[in-house]
Design an enzyme around this catalytic site. Structure first.
Site, PDB file in Angstrom:
ATOM      1  N   LYS A   1       0.832  -1.136  -0.045  1.00 34.45           N
ATOM      2  CA  LYS A   1       0.041  -0.059   0.102  1.00 34.45           C
ATOM      3  C   LYS A   1       0.829   1.443   0.059  1.00 34.45           C
ATOM      4  CE  LYS A   1      -2.452   2.770   3.360  1.00 34.45           C
ATOM      5  NZ  LYS A   1      -1.397   3.673   3.768  1.00 34.45           N
ATOM      6  N   ASN A   2       1.616   1.303   0.798  1.00 30.87           N
ATOM      7  CA  ASN A   2       2.450   2.527   1.011  1.00 30.87           C
ATOM      8  C   ASN A   2       3.643   2.839  -0.173  1.00 30.87           C
ATOM      9  OD1 ASN A   2       1.137   2.989   3.356  1.00 30.87           O
ATOM     10  ND2 ASN A   2       2.995   2.709   4.712  1.00 30.87           N
TER      11      ASN A   2
ATOM     12  N   ARG B   1      -4.622  10.883   2.975  1.00 28.65           N
ATOM     13  CA  ARG B   1      -3.419  11.416   3.342  1.00 28.65           C
ATOM     14  C   ARG B   1      -2.651  11.275   2.128  1.00 28.65           C
ATOM     15  NH1 ARG B   1      -0.737  13.659   7.330  1.00 28.65           N
ATOM     16  NH2 ARG B   1       1.437  13.282   7.288  1.00 28.65           N
TER      17      ARG B   1
ATOM     18  N   CYS C   1      -5.696   8.332   8.462  1.00 29.35           N
ATOM     19  CA  CYS C   1      -5.701   8.117   9.483  1.00 29.35           C
ATOM     20  C   CYS C   1      -5.433   9.068  10.830  1.00 29.35           C
ATOM     21  CB  CYS C   1      -4.781   6.936   9.852  1.00 29.35           C
ATOM     22  SG  CYS C   1      -5.168   5.348   9.150  1.00 29.35           S
TER      23      CYS C   1
ATOM     24  N   ARG D   1       0.538  14.423  12.909  1.00 27.78           N
ATOM     25  CA  ARG D   1       0.844  14.496  11.547  1.00 27.78           C
ATOM     26  C   ARG D   1       1.019  15.522  10.426  1.00 27.78           C
ATOM     27  NH1 ARG D   1      -1.505   8.751   9.350  1.00 27.78           N
ATOM     28  NH2 ARG D   1       0.760   8.600   8.298  1.00 27.78           N
ATOM     29  N   PRO D   2       2.052  16.283  11.159  1.00 29.01           N
ATOM     30  CA  PRO D   2       2.229  17.685  10.319  1.00 29.01           C
ATOM     31  C   PRO D   2       2.850  17.215   8.826  1.00 29.01           C
ATOM     32  CG  PRO D   2       4.054  17.374  11.990  1.00 29.01           C
ATOM     33  CD  PRO D   2       2.962  16.467  12.007  1.00 29.01           C
ATOM     34  N   ILE D   3       2.798  18.405   7.949  1.00 32.41           N
ATOM     35  CA  ILE D   3       3.758  18.143   6.578  1.00 32.41           C
ATOM     36  C   ILE D   3       4.588  19.237   6.374  1.00 32.41           C
ATOM     37  CG2 ILE D   3       1.989  16.748   5.583  1.00 32.41           C
ATOM     38  CD1 ILE D   3       1.157  19.294   3.684  1.00 32.41           C
ATOM     39  N   ASP D   4       4.970  19.804   7.769  1.00 27.96           N
ATOM     40  CA  ASP D   4       6.210  20.931   7.480  1.00 27.96           C
ATOM     41  C   ASP D   4       7.061  20.581   6.903  1.00 27.96           C
ATOM     42  OD1 ASP D   4       6.152  19.371   9.987  1.00 27.96           O
ATOM     43  OD2 ASP D   4       7.699  20.478  10.614  1.00 27.96           O
TER      44      ASP D   4
ATOM     45  N   ASP E   1       3.555   0.689  12.433  1.00 30.27           N
ATOM     46  CA  ASP E   1       2.373   0.380  11.773  1.00 30.27           C
ATOM     47  C   ASP E   1       2.025  -1.096  12.357  1.00 30.27           C
ATOM     48  OD1 ASP E   1       1.828   2.468  10.547  1.00 30.27           O
ATOM     49  OD2 ASP E   1       2.228   1.817   8.375  1.00 30.27           O
TER      50      ASP E   1
ATOM     51  N   ILE F   1       6.909   7.038  17.047  1.00 29.63           N
ATOM     52  CA  ILE F   1       6.578   7.779  15.966  1.00 29.63           C
ATOM     53  C   ILE F   1       5.729   8.712  16.079  1.00 29.63           C
ATOM     54  CG2 ILE F   1       6.628   7.587  13.358  1.00 29.63           C
ATOM     55  CD1 ILE F   1       8.998   6.304  14.357  1.00 29.63           C
TER      56      ILE F   1
ATOM     57  N   ARG G   1      -9.332   0.842   3.657  1.00 29.69           N
ATOM     58  CA  ARG G   1      -8.598   1.827   2.837  1.00 29.69           C
ATOM     59  C   ARG G   1      -7.201   0.977   2.601  1.00 29.69           C
ATOM     60  NH1 ARG G   1      -6.448   5.449   6.590  1.00 29.69           N
ATOM     61  NH2 ARG G   1      -4.793   5.384   4.920  1.00 29.69           N
TER      62      ARG G   1
HETATM   63  C1  UD1 Z   1       4.158   6.785   6.611  1.00 29.42           C
HETATM   64  C2  UD1 Z   1       3.330   5.772   6.245  1.00 29.42           C
HETATM   65  C3  UD1 Z   1       2.654   5.015   7.538  1.00 29.42           C
HETATM   66  C4  UD1 Z   1       3.492   4.874   8.586  1.00 29.42           C
HETATM   67  C5  UD1 Z   1       4.668   6.146   8.678  1.00 29.42           C
HETATM   68  C6  UD1 Z   1       5.807   5.679   9.781  1.00 29.42           C
HETATM   69  C7  UD1 Z   1       2.558   5.980   4.092  1.00 29.42           C
HETATM   70  C8  UD1 Z   1       1.473   6.481   3.253  1.00 29.42           C
HETATM   71  N1  UD1 Z   1       2.349   6.085   5.287  1.00 29.42           N
HETATM   72  O1  UD1 Z   1       3.408   7.797   7.103  1.00 29.42           O
HETATM   73  O2  UD1 Z   1       1.855   3.924   7.410  1.00 29.42           O
HETATM   74  O3  UD1 Z   1       3.014   4.706   9.938  1.00 29.42           O
HETATM   75  O4  UD1 Z   1       5.298   6.510   7.534  1.00 29.42           O
HETATM   76  O5  UD1 Z   1       6.502   4.545   9.411  1.00 29.42           O
HETATM   77  O6  UD1 Z   1       3.744   5.582   3.602  1.00 29.42           O
HETATM   78  N2  UD1 Z   1       6.737  14.369  10.678  1.00 29.42           N
HETATM   79  C9  UD1 Z   1       6.748  15.724  10.882  1.00 29.42           C
HETATM   80  N3  UD1 Z   1       6.726  16.625   9.977  1.00 29.42           N
HETATM   81  C10 UD1 Z   1       6.543  16.381   8.579  1.00 29.42           C
HETATM   82  C11 UD1 Z   1       6.429  15.186   8.514  1.00 29.42           C
HETATM   83  C12 UD1 Z   1       6.361  14.068   9.503  1.00 29.42           C
HETATM   84  O7  UD1 Z   1       6.871  16.283  11.981  1.00 29.42           O
HETATM   85  O8  UD1 Z   1       6.366  17.374   7.690  1.00 29.42           O
HETATM   86  C13 UD1 Z   1       6.759  13.453  11.695  1.00 29.42           C
HETATM   87  C14 UD1 Z   1       5.498  12.787  12.122  1.00 29.42           C
HETATM   88  O9  UD1 Z   1       4.582  13.736  12.978  1.00 29.42           O
HETATM   89  C15 UD1 Z   1       5.883  11.494  12.653  1.00 29.42           C
HETATM   90  C16 UD1 Z   1       7.076  11.320  12.239  1.00 29.42           C
HETATM   91  O10 UD1 Z   1       7.569  12.582  11.344  1.00 29.42           O
HETATM   92  O11 UD1 Z   1       6.198  11.704  14.120  1.00 29.42           O
HETATM   93  C17 UD1 Z   1       7.246  10.208  10.908  1.00 29.42           C
HETATM   94  O12 UD1 Z   1       6.196  10.373  10.005  1.00 29.42           O
HETATM   95  P1  UD1 Z   1       6.164  10.222   8.482  1.00 29.42           P
HETATM   96  O13 UD1 Z   1       7.328   9.221   8.396  1.00 29.42           O
HETATM   97  O14 UD1 Z   1       6.242  11.255   7.721  1.00 29.42           O
HETATM   98  O15 UD1 Z   1       4.920   9.250   8.477  1.00 29.42           O
HETATM   99  P2  UD1 Z   1       3.998   9.376   6.933  1.00 29.42           P
HETATM  100  O16 UD1 Z   1       4.790   9.474   5.891  1.00 29.42           O
HETATM  101  O17 UD1 Z   1       2.854  10.064   7.364  1.00 29.42           O
END
Ligand code: UD1
Length: 421
Positions: free
Chosen positions: A23-24, A95, A119, A124-127, A309, A331, A401
């Site tokens: 999936k990912n 997402r 989820c 889950r920020p995208i900064d 996960d 995480i 999903r």
């Molecule tokens: C992806 C996976 C999800 C998995 C996660 C961790 C996909 C579609 N989803 O989610 O299944 O649980 O990796 O292995 O591949 N963070 C920030 N700022 C950002 C982005 C992330 O602070 O801009 C933090 C998050 O809050 C979290 C950590 O970084 O604490 C890791 O998140 P991230 O690896 O980005 O997870 P996803 O890509 O959302």
């Protein structure tokens, strides 16, 4: 009435089953296919709702999308007529729709997409995604639930980007944007997850020049154009882990085919520590158990550590382990909602911040429970398979999903599980 899974627990899972495509990886590869001039044929796609939603988004953006779910394959032709704005309702539903940002910004120098849904497991920020794109020369504007990114001068420029948190999503999004930037990009402290590597391999099959994916430094030499290709998605590490845990939790004996055993090392190691037997073949894993699991400590970490996960699914087993186990969720800050549901089934759990303590009980008892997110759903199914009596799992939309035909697979292994409603 909304749909529910009814599980009569206590049956051992026995037999053979195959893992689907990841999936990912799929949710990154489908948006990335919009970067090519030419047809991308993507094989081994999981038959899940997220894939259908992404196909619909790609179609609405102007790509020709020919999806054949029976053969797990899609052909995407984004040669021309592609819009750079995914501003509609669908993008909010999942997402991973934010991956269109990197893909479209990379190809067209501009993109606008709705902010992600998906989820609910913490903030889950995208900064970091946005910081990376700014470093590549994009101007970012956030307004009314939309992210707009525009490359100064029309094309992104390579840069050195340090991620201060290891992020799968940011590593993938920045890699896509940088693949068509002018010059060289280095991502330092990149995520090493198998799906990060899979996306890099897919982009390279389209003509990108990416090295180092799978290590914490990814180097990208930008190219002007990407072309079509044929590519098969890797097997799903998390689905495989879920099936491994389900086999062990029911004292079963299951061989999972179409897997990459190396991706499973952290899970295999933990199961062995719990007294479960695991045997690896070149692309199979056999898991069987003949004793009550031993207590363990689980600490989630970026790959190759124990995946967050699978924290929820393995917690189900800890509920009936000998002794008291500890789970440290490093995480996501809010990923323990499933434990309240386990308590309804007779488990003894307590949570303090990012640490959960689970005291093993003799057995779980069936109860009505609801999935709060995708992997919590899998965890509740495993708890239901282990429990005495009947468990009803609600809120199946989360499970649909991300797991393809999970209940059929479990039924084929001897589980008593069916969907009603
Ligand atoms: C992806 C996976 C999800 C998995 C996660 C961790 C996909 C579609 N989803 O989610 O299944 O649980 O990796 O292995 O591949 N963070 C920030 N700022 C950002 C982005 C992330 O602070 O801009 C933090 C998050 O809050 C979290 C950590 O970084 O604490 C890791 O998140 P991230 O690896 O980005 O997870 P996803 O890509 O959302």
């Amino acid at each position: 009435m909304s749909e529910k899974l009814i599980i009569s627990g206590g049956k051992r899972l026995v037999g053979h089953v195959s893992a689907c495509g990841a999936k990912n990886a799929a949710v990154a590869i489908l948006p990335a296919a919009l970067m090519a001039e030419g047809v991308c044929t993507i094989e081994n796609l999981p038959d899940i709702l997220d894939v259908k939603l992404l196909n619909a988004i790609s179609h609405e953006l102007g790509a020709k999308v020919d999806y054949d779910s029976e053969n797990a394959c899609v052909k995407v032709d984004a040669t021309e007529g592609i819009s750079h704005e995914a501003t509609f309702e669908m993008a909010r539903k999942m997402r991973a729709s934010y991956y269109y940002l990197g893909a479209l910004l990379g190809r067209f120098g501009k993109a606008a997409i709705a902010l992600p849904g998906g989820c609910s497991i913490g903030q889950r920020p995208i900064d970091l995604h946005l910081k990376g794109m700014s470093a590549l020369g994009a101007e970012i504007e956030l307004s009314e639930g939309l992210v707009k990114a525009t490359a100064k001068g029309g094309r992104l420029k390579g840069a050195e980007i340090y991620l201060d948190t290891v992020s799968v999503g940011a590593s993938i999004n920045i890699m896509m944007a940088a693949a068509m930037a002018e010059g060289n990009t280095t991502i330092i402290n990149a995520a090493k997850e198998p799906h990060v590597v899979d996306l890099a391999n897919f982009l390279n099959s389209m003509g990108a020049r990416i090295k180092g994916a799978g290590t914490d430094v990814i180097r990208i030499r930008g190219v002007e154009k990407l072309h079509g290709c044929t590519y098969a998605v890797i097997p799903d590490q998390i689905e495989t882990g879920t099936l491994m845990i389900a086999a062990a939790a029911t004292m079963g004996d299951v061989t999972i085919h179409n897997v990459i055993p190396m991706h499973m090392e952290s899970v295999t190691a933990k199961l062995l520590e719990m007294g479960v037997h695991v045997e690896e073949g070149p692309d199979t894993i056999r898991v069987w158990a003949d004793r009550r699991p031993r207590r363990v400590t689980i600490k989630t970490l970026p790959y190759p550590g124990f995946p967050t996960d699978l924290q929820q699914p393995i917690s189900a087993m800890l509920c009936v382990a000998e002794g008291t186990s500890m789970v440290v969720e490093n995480i996501f800050e809010d990923r323990f909602k499933h434990l309240g549901m386990f308590e309804r089934m007779g488990a003894k759990c307590s949570v303090s911040g990012r640490v959960a303590v689970i005291e093993g009980v003799d057995h779980l008892k069936g109860a009505p429970v609801e999935a709060s997110d995708l992997r919590a759903g899998a965890a509740l199914i495993i708890a239901g398979l282990m429990a005495q009596g009947e468990t009803q799992v609600g809120e199946l939309r989360h499970i649909d999903r991300g797991y393809a035909h999970l209940e059929e697979k479990l039924r084929s292994l001897g589980a008593e599980i069916h969907r009603v409603g």
